[in-house]
Structure formats: structure tokens, C-alpha cells
Design a protein around this motif. Sequence first.
Motif, PDB file in Angstrom:
ATOM      1  N   ASN A 298       6.912  12.685  -4.658  1.00  0.00           N
ATOM      2  CA  ASN A 298       6.234  12.091  -5.813  1.00  0.00           C
ATOM      3  C   ASN A 298       5.950  10.618  -5.551  1.00  0.00           C
ATOM      4  OD1 ASN A 298       5.041  12.041  -8.321  1.00  0.00           O
ATOM      5  ND2 ASN A 298       6.964  11.771  -9.436  1.00  0.00           N
ATOM      6  N   PHE A 299       4.970  10.356  -4.694  1.00  0.00           N
ATOM      7  CA  PHE A 299       4.573   8.994  -4.377  1.00  0.00           C
ATOM      8  C   PHE A 299       3.092   8.973  -4.071  1.00  0.00           C
ATOM      9  CE2 PHE A 299       5.908  10.928  -0.375  1.00  0.00           C
ATOM     10  CZ  PHE A 299       4.846  10.641   0.464  1.00  0.00           C
ATOM     11  N   LEU A 300       2.532   7.781  -4.044  1.00  0.00           N
ATOM     12  CA  LEU A 300       1.122   7.589  -3.717  1.00  0.00           C
ATOM     13  C   LEU A 300       1.041   6.938  -2.337  1.00  0.00           C
ATOM     14  CD1 LEU A 300      -0.111   6.177  -7.147  1.00  0.00           C
ATOM     15  CD2 LEU A 300      -0.192   8.540  -6.348  1.00  0.00           C
ATOM     16  N   ALA A 301       0.446   7.644  -1.373  1.00  0.00           N
ATOM     17  CA  ALA A 301       0.310   7.125  -0.011  1.00  0.00           C
ATOM     18  C   ALA A 301      -0.877   6.177   0.066  1.00  0.00           C
ATOM     19  CB  ALA A 301       0.147   8.274   0.970  1.00  0.00           C
ATOM     20  N   LEU A 302      -0.706   5.101   0.813  1.00  0.00           N
ATOM     21  CA  LEU A 302      -1.763   4.093   0.944  1.00  0.00           C
ATOM     22  C   LEU A 302      -2.549   4.228   2.239  1.00  0.00           C
ATOM     23  CD1 LEU A 302       0.288   1.115  -0.493  1.00  0.00           C
ATOM     24  CD2 LEU A 302      -1.489   2.427  -1.647  1.00  0.00           C
ATOM     25  N   GLY A 303      -2.076   5.008   3.194  1.00  0.00           N
ATOM     26  CA  GLY A 303      -2.878   5.401   4.336  1.00  0.00           C
ATOM     27  C   GLY A 303      -2.991   4.422   5.484  1.00  0.00           C
ATOM     28  N   HIS A 304      -2.051   3.463   5.607  1.00  0.00           N
ATOM     29  CA  HIS A 304      -2.107   2.515   6.720  1.00  0.00           C
ATOM     30  C   HIS A 304      -1.022   2.820   7.736  1.00  0.00           C
ATOM     31  CE1 HIS A 304      -3.465   0.242   3.041  1.00  0.00           C
ATOM     32  NE2 HIS A 304      -4.530   0.107   3.832  1.00  0.00           N
ATOM     33  N   THR A 305      -1.319   2.587   8.995  1.00  0.00           N
ATOM     34  CA  THR A 305      -0.308   2.649  10.041  1.00  0.00           C
ATOM     35  C   THR A 305      -0.014   1.271  10.617  1.00  0.00           C
ATOM     36  OG1 THR A 305      -2.005   3.131  11.691  1.00  0.00           O
ATOM     37  CG2 THR A 305      -0.886   5.009  10.670  1.00  0.00           C
ATOM     38  N   LEU A 306      -0.986   0.379  10.558  1.00  0.00           N
ATOM     39  CA  LEU A 306      -0.840  -0.981  11.049  1.00  0.00           C
ATOM     40  C   LEU A 306      -1.337  -1.969  10.005  1.00  0.00           C
ATOM     41  CD1 LEU A 306      -2.209  -0.650  14.707  1.00  0.00           C
ATOM     42  CD2 LEU A 306       0.158  -1.092  14.084  1.00  0.00           C
ATOM     43  N   GLY A 307      -0.792  -3.175  10.050  1.00  0.00           N
ATOM     44  CA  GLY A 307      -1.350  -4.266   9.290  1.00  0.00           C
ATOM     45  C   GLY A 307      -2.391  -4.983  10.135  1.00  0.00           C
TER      46      GLY A 307
ATOM     47  N   VAL B  55       7.258  -5.421  17.446  1.00  0.00           N
ATOM     48  CA  VAL B  55       6.537  -6.658  17.204  1.00  0.00           C
ATOM     49  C   VAL B  55       5.148  -6.386  16.642  1.00  0.00           C
ATOM     50  CG1 VAL B  55       7.794  -8.002  18.879  1.00  0.00           C
ATOM     51  CG2 VAL B  55       5.786  -6.724  19.612  1.00  0.00           C
ATOM     52  N   GLY B  56       4.876  -5.157  16.297  1.00  0.00           N
ATOM     53  CA  GLY B  56       3.603  -4.844  15.676  1.00  0.00           C
ATOM     54  C   GLY B  56       3.565  -5.327  14.242  1.00  0.00           C
ATOM     55  N   VAL B  57       2.372  -5.474  13.720  1.00  0.00           N
ATOM     56  CA  VAL B  57       2.178  -5.885  12.330  1.00  0.00           C
ATOM     57  C   VAL B  57       2.073  -4.625  11.488  1.00  0.00           C
ATOM     58  CG1 VAL B  57       0.708  -7.139  10.740  1.00  0.00           C
ATOM     59  CG2 VAL B  57       1.017  -7.975  13.067  1.00  0.00           C
ATOM     60  N   LYS B  58       2.998  -4.464  10.609  1.00  0.00           N
ATOM     61  CA  LYS B  58       3.067  -3.253   9.809  1.00  0.00           C
ATOM     62  C   LYS B  58       2.482  -3.515   8.422  1.00  0.00           C
ATOM     63  CE  LYS B  58       7.080  -1.906  12.463  1.00  0.00           C
ATOM     64  NZ  LYS B  58       8.536  -1.925  12.568  1.00  0.00           N
ATOM     65  N   PRO B  59       2.071  -2.476   7.743  1.00  0.00           N
ATOM     66  CA  PRO B  59       1.525  -2.678   6.392  1.00  0.00           C
ATOM     67  C   PRO B  59       2.615  -3.092   5.421  1.00  0.00           C
ATOM     68  CG  PRO B  59       1.702  -0.340   6.884  1.00  0.00           C
ATOM     69  CD  PRO B  59       2.049  -1.059   8.154  1.00  0.00           C
ATOM     70  N   CYS B  60       2.198  -3.540   4.246  1.00  0.00           N
ATOM     71  CA  CYS B  60       3.155  -3.928   3.211  1.00  0.00           C
ATOM     72  C   CYS B  60       2.503  -3.787   1.841  1.00  0.00           C
ATOM     73  CB  CYS B  60       3.630  -5.363   3.409  1.00  0.00           C
ATOM     74  SG  CYS B  60       4.789  -5.919   2.125  1.00  0.00           S
ATOM     75  N   ALA B  61       3.022  -2.875   1.042  1.00  0.00           N
ATOM     76  CA  ALA B  61       2.565  -2.723  -0.336  1.00  0.00           C
ATOM     77  C   ALA B  61       3.313  -3.722  -1.207  1.00  0.00           C
ATOM     78  CB  ALA B  61       2.807  -1.303  -0.818  1.00  0.00           C
ATOM     79  N   ALA B  62       2.582  -4.561  -1.930  1.00  0.00           N
ATOM     80  CA  ALA B  62       3.202  -5.640  -2.712  1.00  0.00           C
ATOM     81  C   ALA B  62       2.942  -5.414  -4.210  1.00  0.00           C
ATOM     82  CB  ALA B  62       2.683  -6.988  -2.237  1.00  0.00           C
ATOM     83  N   GLY B  63       2.179  -6.310  -4.835  1.00  0.00           N
ATOM     84  CA  GLY B  63       1.982  -6.228  -6.276  1.00  0.00           C
ATOM     85  C   GLY B  63       1.327  -4.930  -6.708  1.00  0.00           C
ATOM     86  N   VAL B  64       1.704  -4.450  -7.880  1.00  0.00           N
ATOM     87  CA  VAL B  64       1.120  -3.230  -8.444  1.00  0.00           C
ATOM     88  C   VAL B  64       0.913  -3.451  -9.942  1.00  0.00           C
ATOM     89  CG1 VAL B  64       3.413  -2.220  -8.702  1.00  0.00           C
ATOM     90  CG2 VAL B  64       1.410  -0.731  -8.699  1.00  0.00           C
ATOM     91  N   ALA B  65      -0.239  -3.016 -10.440  1.00  0.00           N
ATOM     92  CA  ALA B  65      -0.562  -3.191 -11.869  1.00  0.00           C
ATOM     93  C   ALA B  65      -1.285  -1.957 -12.371  1.00  0.00           C
ATOM     94  CB  ALA B  65      -1.422  -4.440 -12.081  1.00  0.00           C
ATOM     95  N   ILE B  66      -1.240  -1.756 -13.681  1.00  0.00           N
ATOM     96  CA  ILE B  66      -1.838  -0.573 -14.284  1.00  0.00           C
ATOM     97  C   ILE B  66      -2.614  -0.970 -15.529  1.00  0.00           C
ATOM     98  CG2 ILE B  66       0.156  -0.013 -15.761  1.00  0.00           C
ATOM     99  CD1 ILE B  66      -0.299   2.956 -14.970  1.00  0.00           C
ATOM    100  N   SER B  67      -3.683  -0.257 -15.802  1.00  0.00           N
ATOM    101  CA  SER B  67      -4.488  -0.545 -16.990  1.00  0.00           C
ATOM    102  C   SER B  67      -3.739  -0.120 -18.249  1.00  0.00           C
ATOM    103  CB  SER B  67      -5.824   0.189 -16.908  1.00  0.00           C
ATOM    104  OG  SER B  67      -5.630   1.594 -16.824  1.00  0.00           O
ATOM    105  N   SER B  68      -4.117  -0.678 -19.374  1.00  0.00           N
ATOM    106  CA  SER B  68      -3.407  -0.420 -20.626  1.00  0.00           C
ATOM    107  C   SER B  68      -3.489   1.031 -21.070  1.00  0.00           C
ATOM    108  CB  SER B  68      -3.951  -1.334 -21.729  1.00  0.00           C
ATOM    109  OG  SER B  68      -5.340  -1.101 -21.918  1.00  0.00           O
ATOM    110  N   ASP B  69      -4.533   1.766 -20.607  1.00  0.00           N
ATOM    111  CA  ASP B  69      -4.616   3.181 -20.946  1.00  0.00           C
ATOM    112  C   ASP B  69      -3.944   4.068 -19.904  1.00  0.00           C
ATOM    113  OD1 ASP B  69      -6.347   3.002 -18.818  1.00  0.00           O
ATOM    114  OD2 ASP B  69      -8.101   3.791 -19.880  1.00  0.00           O
TER     115      ASP B  69
END
Length: 979
Positions: free
Chosen positions: A144-153, A170-184
Motif C-alpha cells: 500500500n504505497f505510491l511508487a515514484l519510479g526513479h532509480t537514480l537522482g 557513491v551514486g546519487v539516489k532519489p529522495c521523496a521529500a515534501g508531500v501535500a494533498i488538495s482539500s478534497d
Amino acid sequence: MPNLGQQDLPNLGQQITPLAPPGARFLPLNPDLPDNPGWLAGQAVTTVVSPDQKTLLVLTSGYNRVYDADSPIPNAADSNEYVFIYDISTPVPIKQQVVQIANTYNGIVFDPSGWAFYVAGGVDDKVHIITRSASGTWGEQDGNFLALGHTLGLGLNIDPNGATQVNQMVGVKPCAAGVAISSDGQTLVVANYYNDSITVFTGGYGNWSSGTELDLRPGKSDPAQTGVPGGEYPFWVAVKGTGASTTAYVSSLRDREIVVVDLGGEPLVSARIPVKGQPNKMTLNKAQSRLYVVEDQSDTIDVIDTASNQIIETIPLIPESLRPPAPADETQTDPNSLTLFTGANPNSAALSPDETQLYVTNGNLNFVAVVELEEADGASEVVGLIPTGWYPNSVSFAANGTAPDGQSPMVYVVNGKSPTGPNPGWCYGSGSPTYAGCWESNEYNPQLIKAGLQSFPLPDLEQLGTLTAQVATNNRFSSTLSEEDAAVMAAVRQGVKHVIYVVKENRTYDQVLGDLEVGNGDPYLTEFGEALTPNQHELARTFVTLDNFYASSETSYDGWPWTTSARAPDVVERQFPVVYAGRGLSLESEGLNRNVNVALPTVAPGQPAQFLTRQKANPLTPDDPDLLAGQTNVSAPDGPDNEVNTGYLWDAALRAGLSVRNYGFFVDVTRYAFPQDSPNSIPLLRNPAATRTTVAYPTNVSLIPHTDPYFRGFDNAYPDFYRFKDWEREFDLMAARGELPALSLVRFMHDHTGNFDTAIDGVNTPELQQADNDYAVGLLVEKIANSRYANDTLIFIIEDDAQDGGDHVDSHRTTAFVAGAYVKQGAVISSQYNTVDFLRTIEAVLGLQPMNLNDALAIPMADVFNPWPSPWSFKATPSAYLYDTGLPLPRRHAGLRVPKSTHDAAYWARVTQGMDFSVEDRFDFAAYNRLLWKGLMGDRPYPAAPTGVDLRENREELLGRYRQSLNQAAMPAPGAGTN
């Protein structure tokens, strides 16, 4: 006197009083680990309140690694991040549950239904969906998660063999940070921090789409803007509107803009709003007509009208009426000069329930600023400051009037740090099999800093006055230099024309000077004592023993900003514990952003052929003009008057018209790690100047014209002896012409240790590398002592951090030395000082203005100096250990016994296999420290040392017992020659 919960922060010269607000409570964050019930979490970063205002979520994003006995691998079941869930329907927050999540990075938001919340998964590149069951229990169902589809940053992805585009350590990896949702609840937006994009999900809880990604960089949507900076390091998101009118506001930390994205159809950038500071967290009012943007570096709040996307007000967070006076020393001529400085590290905001006030957390000065909002005339202002715990990161309100009076809203603030105190159980190495406490001591600096939850009723104006005064006291706003000390500093400034600033790596006081015959050292914690560091011991004896000196930092990541600029911006404070836990992100505080040297420009049409670009300095850099376009370093501090990225010591010197020369500070070390037969390597030359081979490419724009290209930067394979020789080469030339710079920056880094299999000239064990570092320091001091500059030069020597050893006083206590004609001789100085005070002293000596609020509030270390010069001399002595290397040392004295390292290079290479020593701490330093203790000390039990005890008295007796214990130990003492 009321209990304010007062605690001192000796490494910053501050104090905290989280219980100062009337009715305040302060709770540690205990995740209730079944096998470790006393363990507390650190680095709380974000708070959110449920739609019904009855539940508070507290998210951690940081180190939070737990070690068990006799294992170099963290306990996987415990070493996670956490969401603490509190019932706030009553005045006292009640912990209901703790949800563990493998990795996070700040982002968390409630679904408007109240039946779910979403957590950005950081390096795992996903959004976790945490749902509530009918019984009220929260949890994440499998899948139960939402995948963002990155392998590298986006950055320079390399491996130690020189290949590109390899997602290794030493590779640059992705990073999911801020998350927001609409009022509906129908639109969810995630900031892809290391991919310079957002991902948009639609459909709502239980029916989310697969996600649509939008690159926020101008050149990726408009070829006419190729190479134009924009949208990079997207950190926070706010969502306005619903349906076809949905709009996302995204904060771009590096490019200092708010990117406005139309989400009514296919995501499209519709506007860019430039801001002065680094836009951090943001919040919308209920009507969604105003967006409040918190900005680090500028210490301001920008208020954006969301109808016009225009900034309608900028609110300073430390206005004139609340600013401390300018430092009262001879370098200050303008009494209002402090108004130029920033450094409070504002990082989050929340509106009061009636929306008449905005509460803003200021991490670096440990307070919440209360802003009275006056929209009608645009005259909003700070009306008070509220003390918090150490480094507040987030503030929230409960709007239901749950305070004891039933009327006042409750305020909730979380902080990321706590005072550490002593760490004698922190085994520098792995500990012996007979000392079980070594493994589970968990006394590494990032482990020792703990989070807390502060709660208090909304203060009234009268209470705010008292609390503001307390904040001023906590931060030394009224500190001044006495007339006597000012006179001393004036005399030193008059007589001293040159400063040489030497920065080393990672040692504690007890580790090196614990065996000194004076001072508050514990010899049982000494691992690199006088046999290995004779020159540092002699410096302490000859001049001053600073036995109460503290590194302001926790690690090398934040250590270099603190050591060079007297502050670490909020982006560094957020990233360093995540990096050291191995949870992604990159070491970015020395000019490389995602391994890219952003001090150099990208390839762009029209540049002169001879112009040095990133690709010329490092051919592995991707040939993409939109990759981190421009020359802004996201982690660099600003200077006075919001000069972007010019907040370093050398910038202050250059502003004052002084000359600067750089030896090893802020150098791109990426190519050092490649095998020597690789075409992309920078060769290990003992004398690169002889062949004019450039080995140092600066990573700071200001330092580019002032850097010695032949002085090798951070590289454990290379002895500090040859760094000294290159510095000496230039020194001799400049001395002959009388052109020694006012400020010389010298990096001697070999006390870090590492690269045992590739180290040249046999300097390939921890003991030998420590001794090499010590000798280089001694040689530099000797050179000045015997030169024309002996009477008008001061040498300042410091460690960038103290993360790598135990200390019986405090985990931040470290070594620092000052040498020169104006320094007292044979004195023990036990005044409490720290890195910021050290820098303030250098500024005072050179007549420089402070760089920010931290050093402006510090007081020069006047008791180190005499107001007159005294004759002095110094003779460098190589440790006897070094005669077991290939270094060109002075003739060995007849009868000198040459000790052997406890183990040879092959041993150290074997036990550290897989560790990347190419830059400071790009591996699990906790594991490395344990390996070092075992390798250096063998089966010798780690001592049950006293903690916090003053050991200045009866030193002879203490040292006698210590030497006797060495003779009686079951294993040979270090240097007995076992391999």
C-alpha cells in the motif's frame, strides 16, 4: 526560581529552556522498542494535526540507528524512522502508537478523510500510505504505497572504478521529500528532492493513479531556457484549490524560487516566484488566499497572494526591536551593524487557529517567533519569541481549545537535537570481545542527539515579553567584551598581520591529549597519545592547553560549514543525520552538490574555449547544461546583506580587502578515488608543482583565484607530509618577496585515517596516518617560528568535528591549538570555548566583520593572548612510528626504537573492505570506529571511565595508574609489533 528545564549547549555557547512557557511540557520521543525500551529517537522534523484536531503526528527523519552487542550491523528491526501518534484531545499529549517506516525525509500529510496519512519515503522513492483500522489502530498494509519510479537522482553517478551512471554507494539516489494533498483529497503532490521534479497523483484515497512527473527545470520544458537555473532541490509543497483549479506551490531550495504548477490538466509550470532566502516549509491560510513561505538564510517570511502570485509582504524574523547589540569589541564601528546578519535558520510555520498570528520555528537560535499578522496595512511584525528545545523543526496548533483553561489553543513544537554530555562508552573501534558494552553503547554523536515534543498553551502578550527576554539570555544577545579583554584583542590585532588557519579531522580531546600531564584529560580514553602526536602535545605545553573546547558540529558534513562559516544552514542540518545513517542524500557541504562541482559553470553556448567548465575539470560530469545549472551551492551560507553563498571566513577577509591563499579547502576530490591507471584519475604525485600537474579544482567560487592547484585535497592515500612540502614551497616564495597572505587556509586531514591499501610511502595504518598528520602540523609551526613572520603571525589549529572518539566530558570536546608570539606560554585555559568562538577570535585578530548572528554573538578568546609579543620557538619532532615509513625524515637518532603499528596495512585493508574513504565519512562511521578500537586495542577492555569528572588535579597519580594498567594489560600496548 521556576524550573525552565535549563540545559547548556557548550558546543554553541547557548542554553535551552523548553519548560519556560507557562504550562509547558517536554516529552522525549520513545518508540517503545521491545528489546530496547529505554532508547529514544532523534531528529523529529515535522508535525501535522488531523482534520478533527484530535490527533498529532510527529515524524522523524535522521540517524536513528541502533546497535546491539557484538554486531557491526544496525539492528534492522529497530533502526527505522518513526511516526509518533498522539491523542491531543486533552491538555496532555498521550502517545497512542508508534509506526515504524524504513526511510523518510520530512514529508507527511493527513488525508482529508482522516482515515489515512501519507509519508514521503526518502531514498526508498515512494509514498507510504498509513491507514486507520476500525479499531483505531494505524498501519501500512503490504504493497500500500505510491511508487515514484526513479532509480537514480540527478547528479554525477560514479563508482570507485571510474564508471559512470552506476547506482552504487557513491551514486546519487532519489529522495521523496515534501508531500501535500488538495482539500478534497483528490490530488496528491510529492517533491522529488534529488530529481528536480514533482510527481502528481489523482483519484483520491483508495483509487490513486500511477502518477505523472513534471521536471521543474526551465530548460526541460523550454529549449530557449537551456542552462537557466530553476526548480532544483524541490523540498516542500502546498496545494491550493480543487478539480480544474488545483495549483501546486513548490519550494526550490537551490534556486530560491517558488514554482507554481497548474494541475488542472497535464501538470504545467505557470509561474516562478523568486525569493531572497532559501524557501523551506510553507503553509496556506484556510481561504488559500495567502501562502506563507519560511526562508532560511534571509531569516524572513514571504507572504504570497495566491490570486496574483505576487509577494505582498516580507516579514523579518528578528526585527530591529529584538536584535541584540553589536559585539562590543574593537572590530565593530557601526553600532547597528548586527542588522546585516542572519543565521536563525527558520524552517517551519503554522497559523494560529484564528489566523491572526504566525508561529515560526528558528532552528539555530532555539525559539519560535510569534508574528502578529496585519494584512490590511502590510505591517506584520514579530511580537515575541518563545524558547524551545535544541533545534526546533516544526510547530502545529490544536484548534479545539484543549489548554487547561478550555480556551487557549495548545501549541506543539518538535526539536531535532539534545545536549549529548560525555560519551566514554563510544569505542573508537569495535570494542573487545570481553567488553560487551561497546556495541550497544550507541554513543555516536548522531545517536546521542535526541528529539523532544514541547507543548504549551498559547501565551498572552505579557507572557511573551518574559519569554522573549529568556530567549535573549539563552542566546547571549547582550554579551559584551570587557574593557580589559578588548584592550588585549586590540593589541593583538595591532601586532598580528597574518593568520594561518589549519583544519584537521574528527578527534576528541581525550583521544589525543588525555595523557597530557596537565588539563582535564582522561588517559584511559587516549588512543593517539604522545607517542603518536608529540607535536600536538608540545604545542599544548609550549602555548595554551585548551581543555574545555568544543566542536560546534556533530559530523564532518556539518563540521565544515561550522568550521569555515560559524553556521550550518538548515539544509545541512536536515541532511547530515540522514546521510550518516546511510539513508541516501549526498555530502554537499564542501561545494559538491550531488557530486557535481557547482562552483564551475556548465557547458553553455558562447563560452570562451579556455573557460574552465565542469567537464574540463572532471570529464565524467554529464554534458547536460540543465544539470544543476548556474554556480549556486545549495549548502553554502550567505554573507551579510544576503550576499548569496559568500558567508565564509575567506569571503569576510576578501570583503575587507585582505589577501587570501587556499591550500586544500573546498576541493573536488571525486577523481582521487579512481585507480591510478584510469584516464580520469588525478595522479598521486609527491611534488605535482614540479610538473605543473593540477591536482586541486576548487569547489567554491570565491576560492577559485586563490587556490594552490598543487595542494592535494582530502585523500587518505596521500601523506600530509607532502601537503606541508607544497605549502612550504609557496611559503618560501612568498616569504622571499614579503607577500605572505593575511589569511592562509591549510587542510591537514590525515588524522581522519583510511585508504590503507592504496596509501603511498607506507603511511598505511591508523597510527602512522595520525603521526603523519601530527608531524605536518609541527613542521608548519616550526617553519613560521624560524621565519621573518614569527612575531606577526598566529597559527590557529582545529578539528572540524569530534565525532570519532570517546570523551569523559562531552562528545563535542576536541583539541584546538593557537601558536605565535602573542599567545600565552605554558598556560592551561579552561574557559568554555567552541568553534564559533575560535572563528570570532580570528575575525577579531584580522579586523573582520562577523559573518552571521552566531559569530556576532560570540566573544573573542582574549584570555589566550598577551597584549605584547614574547620570544618563541618550536622544533617539529617526527613520531618514532614514522621511521617505519618511506617518508624522507630527519636522520634517525642512534638507539631510537622504531615501534610497529598494532596491525599492518593488509589487516586494515581487509577489515575495512568495502568502505569508501574517498571523502569524509561516506560510509558507516559507527562500524569503522568499532573496527579501529579492536584493531588498535585488541582484547584490552574498554575502561569504565569517569564521566564529567574534573581530572585536572592529581595528574601525576592518575597517569601513574594509567601507565601501570598498560604494563599489566593482557595484550601488548599499541606499538608492540603484532600483525
